[in-house]
Design an enzyme around this catalytic site. Structure first.
Site, PDB file in Angstrom:
ATOM      1  N   TYR A   1      27.912 -63.706  -3.320  1.00 54.02           N
ATOM      2  CA  TYR A   1      26.632 -64.042  -3.324  1.00 54.02           C
ATOM      3  C   TYR A   1      25.890 -62.764  -3.293  1.00 54.02           C
ATOM      4  O   TYR A   1      24.803 -62.446  -4.102  1.00 54.02           O
ATOM      5  CB  TYR A   1      26.170 -65.023  -2.246  1.00 54.02           C
ATOM      6  CG  TYR A   1      24.700 -65.247  -1.926  1.00 54.02           C
ATOM      7  CD1 TYR A   1      24.103 -66.053  -2.825  1.00 54.02           C
ATOM      8  CD2 TYR A   1      23.932 -64.609  -0.909  1.00 54.02           C
ATOM      9  CE1 TYR A   1      22.704 -66.498  -2.476  1.00 54.02           C
ATOM     10  CE2 TYR A   1      22.606 -65.204  -0.804  1.00 54.02           C
ATOM     11  CZ  TYR A   1      21.978 -65.931  -1.418  1.00 54.02           C
ATOM     12  OH  TYR A   1      20.613 -66.477  -1.392  1.00 54.02           O
TER      13      TYR A   1
ATOM     14  N   GLU B   1      14.072 -65.707   4.906  1.00 56.73           N
ATOM     15  CA  GLU B   1      14.457 -66.990   5.776  1.00 56.73           C
ATOM     16  C   GLU B   1      13.503 -68.038   5.291  1.00 56.73           C
ATOM     17  O   GLU B   1      12.285 -68.023   5.686  1.00 56.73           O
ATOM     18  CB  GLU B   1      14.283 -66.382   7.115  1.00 56.73           C
ATOM     19  CG  GLU B   1      15.125 -65.375   7.645  1.00 56.73           C
ATOM     20  CD  GLU B   1      16.397 -65.632   7.454  1.00 56.73           C
ATOM     21  OE1 GLU B   1      17.083 -66.686   7.508  1.00 56.73           O
ATOM     22  OE2 GLU B   1      17.218 -64.580   7.141  1.00 56.73           O
TER      23      GLU B   1
END
Ligand code: NAP
Length: 260
Positions: free
Chosen positions: A155, A187
């Site tokens: 990733y 986030e």
């Protein structure tokens, strides 16, 4: 502010859920037409139905984007439905936790296939149409490319490459008037995030620890906040912005860590 999206056509990968869903809905609310590309027909249809019920224009194509032929199919579906493409939003991806120790060469390559290759493949197949409209590309990256995370080599490599490709494509596509930018979330509360946090031993404690470190307002970024910046970049209101990597993260990635 009128973003001028009426009559314009956008492909949103992973456009049925989370950040992609918010982008699809905002494009449609601004008068654009959306082609959602995602692997779940049911999820795709649910978001198409919600957009159409709100008076917007949307269609979907079921595609496993790790498969290059499916990327070709996505571009063909957009052209068949709408006759042109004005923008590509490369968004689909997942932090799949393929690390150095717990991964393998095969899993690493699979992670690149699911997180990186389709960004290139879709841009490649959409390019003739983007040239015709002087369209543009917005990629969704991740803070992991800048900060690292541990145990997620595939990733991190994918997201790092996406930042590099943003600059590379911005240069290659200058002669065609095609802009390329990337939006970086850190986030954001989405179905993917919820699944991840619930996989931890104490989700509530972990969430409190994370949000306490987000400088601006000590809260998660919303998908809508990522969508607002993405759609602004897609619009002609960002007509002289290209090759940029924008962090929509409440200051999480860059601000002074000594602040409380
Ligand atoms: P999400 O809630 O899982 O939504 C992503 C959508 O894309 C899902 O519908 C997913 O299908 C689909 N998808 C993913 N990979 C696909 C593939 N290879 N082929 C077809 N469909 C695929 O995720 P999200 O949190 O909105 O994340 C969107 C993007 O933001 C990702 O690129 C992610 O790396 C990035 N990001 C998110 C955060 C965050 O905090 N949420 C932070 C940094 C970066 P399934 O549901 O079937 O998997």
């Amino acid at each position: 502010m009128d973003l001028g999206l009426q009559g314009k056509v956008f492909i949103v990968t992973g456009g049925a859920k989370g950040i992609g869903e918010a982008i699809s809905k905002l494009i449609a609310a601004e008068g654009g037409s959306v082609m959602i590309a995602g692997r779940s027909q049911a999820d795709n249809q649910k978001t198409v139905d919600a957009i159409v019920a709100a008076g917007g224009k949307a269609a979907a194509v079921t595609a496993e984007l790790g498969n290059p032929d499916d990327c070709k199919k996505v571009v063909a579906a957009a052209v068949e439905s709408y006759g042109k493409i004005d923008g590509l939003i490369n968004n689909a991806g997942a932090n799949d936790g393929v690390g150095l120790e717990n991964g393998s060469p095969e899993k690493f390559m699979q992670s690149l296939q699911h997180n990186l290759s389709h960004y290139y493949n879709l841009a490649h197949y959409a390019l003739p149409y983007l040239k015709a409209t002087k369209g543009n590309i917005v990629n969704i990256g991740s803070k992991v490319a800048t900060t690292g995370q541990g145990n997620t080599s595939g990733y991190a490599a994918s997201k790092g490459a996406i930042n590099a490709l943003t600059r590379e494509w911005a240069v290659e596509l200058l002669p065609f008037g095609i802009r390329v930018n990337t939006v970086i979330p850190a986030e954001v509360w989405t179905p993917l995030y919820e699944t991840w946090i619930n996989s931890l031993p104490d989700p509530a404690e972990k969430l409190a620890a994370i949000t306490s470190k987000i400088p601006f307002e000590k809260r998660m970024t919303t998908s809508e906040e990522i969508a607002n910046t993405t759609v602004f970049l897609l619009s002609g209101r960002s007509s002289h912005t290209t090759g940029q990597i924008l962090y929509v993260d409440g200051g999480y990635t860059h601000l002074d860590r000594s602040i409380s």
